[in-house]
Scaffold this active site. Structure first.
Site, mmCIF file in Angstrom:
data_model
loop_
_atom_site.group_PDB
_atom_site.id
_atom_site.type_symbol
_atom_site.label_atom_id
_atom_site.label_comp_id
_atom_site.label_asym_id
_atom_site.label_seq_id
_atom_site.Cartn_x
_atom_site.Cartn_y
_atom_site.Cartn_z
ATOM 1 N N LYS A 38 6.777 -1.296 -24.667
ATOM 2 C CA LYS A 38 7.727 0.451 -25.008
ATOM 3 C C LYS A 38 9.014 0.478 -24.322
ATOM 4 O O LYS A 38 9.146 -0.845 -23.657
ATOM 5 C CB LYS A 38 6.838 1.093 -23.203
ATOM 6 C CG LYS A 38 7.144 1.003 -23.048
ATOM 7 C CD LYS A 38 5.996 1.370 -21.223
ATOM 8 C CE LYS A 38 5.803 1.344 -20.079
ATOM 9 N NZ LYS A 38 5.278 2.707 -19.075
ATOM 10 N N ARG A 134 -0.194 13.386 -13.494
ATOM 11 C CA ARG A 134 1.043 12.537 -14.564
ATOM 12 C C ARG A 134 0.537 12.823 -15.530
ATOM 13 O O ARG A 134 1.445 13.831 -16.561
ATOM 14 C CB ARG A 134 1.549 11.033 -14.386
ATOM 15 C CG ARG A 134 2.624 11.001 -14.508
ATOM 16 C CD ARG A 134 3.315 9.791 -15.011
ATOM 17 N NE ARG A 134 2.709 8.721 -15.856
ATOM 18 C CZ ARG A 134 3.053 7.399 -15.665
ATOM 19 N NH1 ARG A 134 3.975 7.120 -14.803
ATOM 20 N NH2 ARG A 134 2.260 6.690 -16.265
ATOM 21 N N TYR A 255 37.115 -0.772 -6.282
ATOM 22 C CA TYR A 255 37.252 1.135 -6.258
ATOM 23 C C TYR A 255 37.062 2.160 -4.589
ATOM 24 O O TYR A 255 35.914 0.997 -3.989
ATOM 25 C CB TYR A 255 36.305 1.935 -6.737
ATOM 26 C CG TYR A 255 37.087 1.735 -8.287
ATOM 27 C CD1 TYR A 255 38.233 2.767 -9.335
ATOM 28 C CD2 TYR A 255 36.396 1.509 -9.077
ATOM 29 C CE1 TYR A 255 38.704 2.283 -10.338
ATOM 30 C CE2 TYR A 255 36.463 0.856 -11.169
ATOM 31 C CZ TYR A 255 37.999 1.648 -11.136
ATOM 32 O OH TYR A 255 38.380 2.048 -11.839
ATOM 33 N N MET A 303 32.271 -0.564 -14.472
ATOM 34 C CA MET A 303 31.991 -0.387 -15.406
ATOM 35 C C MET A 303 32.120 -0.922 -16.208
ATOM 36 O O MET A 303 30.988 -1.881 -17.573
ATOM 37 C CB MET A 303 33.004 1.002 -16.219
ATOM 38 C CG MET A 303 32.426 1.522 -17.704
ATOM 39 S SD MET A 303 33.242 2.549 -18.830
ATOM 40 C CE MET A 303 32.939 3.930 -17.854
HETATM 41 C C1 LIG Z 1 4.493 1.448 -19.021
HETATM 42 C C2 LIG Z 1 2.218 1.199 -18.702
HETATM 43 C C3 LIG Z 1 1.936 0.216 -18.236
HETATM 44 C C4 LIG Z 1 2.787 -0.938 -18.059
HETATM 45 O O1 LIG Z 1 2.446 -0.861 -16.679
HETATM 46 P P1 LIG Z 1 2.863 -2.532 -16.085
HETATM 47 O O2 LIG Z 1 3.145 -2.374 -14.097
HETATM 48 O O3 LIG Z 1 4.581 -2.763 -16.610
HETATM 49 O O4 LIG Z 1 2.058 -4.091 -15.990
HETATM 50 C C5 LIG Z 1 0.220 -0.034 -18.191
HETATM 51 N N1 LIG Z 1 -0.009 1.292 -18.778
HETATM 52 C C6 LIG Z 1 0.479 2.911 -18.898
HETATM 53 C C7 LIG Z 1 0.147 4.450 -19.532
HETATM 54 C C8 LIG Z 1 2.101 2.877 -19.228
HETATM 55 O O5 LIG Z 1 2.681 3.448 -18.740
#
Ligand SMILES: *Cc1c(COP(=O)(O)O)cnc(C)c1O
Length: 363
Positions: A38, A134, A255, A303
């Site tokens: 992802k 969640r 800055y 930036m």
């Molecule tokens: C992102 C995610 C993972 C992977 O988790 P890591 O800690 O990066 O190994 C597994 N399951 C779900 C549902 C996730 O959203």
């Protein structure tokens, strides 16, 4: 390298990702492993990572359908799990057409599925809320839902949940979540999936038919001290020095004049800033790597540029490449200096930073 190009790069060592995958998968020999790609493979480039893992990964996981469609359009043919499921009945149908696996996590999702002909239904995973609160069917409702929809269950249907504290070896919450899910899976004779990277590394009891490998694939998880698994960082972020100057004691930089020289200081101005994804909240003394030594960030990250103290490196020259994190310096350490985690730094590298892929092997 093009003739006119800012040389701020994220080097992606594709072989390292493949090696990490194999080492992690070997920790769970009775499980199949989904590579979680992802968010453009945590900023590493989902297509390149997926292609490298074609013969190793049993499937891929992304957050939502747009990410999966992009992978299909780029020729990725394995099953792709949609971790957040779909947003409509039409997406459910499309998921079937494209061989995406769909996470059902609200009761409406079961209803959408039932309005489709049996031959149009995608392969399903069912998300159960075992305590993270969640996503997932509430634990008190899962029994009645599974009983009411037993016609949708197959031998290959997977009960899924997510661990809230798997990276804390002493936190018993992981065992509570594991027991809830495994009891349920046994009761219905279904497969389960629970472990993320930390689960794979630290909690063998959480290993299911499927594990979901994310951050450790990219080499950024901390193996427990009793496990001999060495992960390699996949991304090395580097940027050139574009200017050098000498400051007298008392001169300030950047800055807000937030940093003031305590000695005569050689400063390197480096071509990376928060628009590239280098964190603006990195504190003074955040390390970087140059000529085999650590150098320290000074002043505020702007930036497009950052300043580093290179007084102790007399050989330094304009155009030298500074490593912000990667091969010699863990992104986790830099993340800590910015009060965040490696996941955030990796995923926020902006498109302005060119990814350069290296691989010596044929995968
Ligand atoms: C992102 C995610 C993972 C992977 O988790 P890591 O800690 O990066 O190994 C597994 N399951 C779900 C549902 C996730 O959203």
């Amino acid at each position: 390298m093009k003739l006119f190009e800012r040389q701020t790069y994220a080097h992606i060592n594709v072989d390292a990702a493949v090696n990490n995958f194999r080492k992690m998968a070997a920790l769970a020999n009775n499980s199949q492993t989904l590579a979680v790609i992802k968010a453009d493979a945590y900023g590493h480039g989902a297509v390149a990572i997926a292609k490298a893992l074609t013969s190793d990964a049993h499937g891929f996981a992304v957050a939502f359908i747009d990410e999966a469609i992009q992978l299909r359009e780029q020729g990725i043919e394995q099953p792709i799990l949609l971790l957040e499921g779909v947003m409509s009945r039409d997406e459910m149908k499309l998921a079937h057409e494209k061989n995406f696996w769909v996470m059902l996590h609200r009761s409406e999702h079961f209803d959408w599925l039932l309005t489709l002909d049996a031959g149009q239904r995608p392969h399903i995973w069912i998300k159960v809320d075992t305590g993270m609160h969640r996503l997932g069917i509430e634990f008190s409702e899962i029994d009645s839902l599974l009983t009411a929809h037993s016609e949708l269950l197959r031998d290959s249907t997977v009960l899924c949940s997510h661990l809230a504290c798997a990276d804390e070896p002493d936190n018993g919450f992981t065992l509570q979540q594991t027991k809830k899910l495994t009891d349920l899976a046994n009761q219905y004779g279904l497969a389960f999936s629970l472990a993320n990277s930390a689960g794979i590394l630290q909690w063998p009891i959480s290993h299911g038919s499927w594990n979901r490998l994310g951050i450790a694939l990219y080499g950024c998880a901390q193996p427990p001290t009793n496990k001999l698994v060495e992960l390699q960082p996949v991304m090395t972020l580097s940027a050139p020095i574009i200017a050098l100057r000498t400051l007298e004691k008392g001169d300030s930089v950047g800055y807000g004049q937030s940093w003031v020289a305590q000695r005569t200081t050689t400063l390197a101005t480096v071509a990376i800033g928060y628009a590239d994804g280098y964190p603006r909240h990195a504190s003074a003394n955040t390390p970087a790597w140059l000529h085999g030594k650590r150098i320290a960030l000074v002043g505020r990250v702007s930036m497009d540029m950052s300043s580093f103290d290179v007084t102790d490196l007399p050989q330094v020259e304009v155009n030298d490449k500074v490593e912000l994190w990667g091969e010699h310096l863990s992104v986790a350490e830099v993340a800590e200096c910015a009060s965040t985690i490696s996941y955030e730094l990796l995923t926020r590298i902006s498109p302005r930073v060119k990814r350069i892929y290296t691989s010596t092997a044929e995968h």
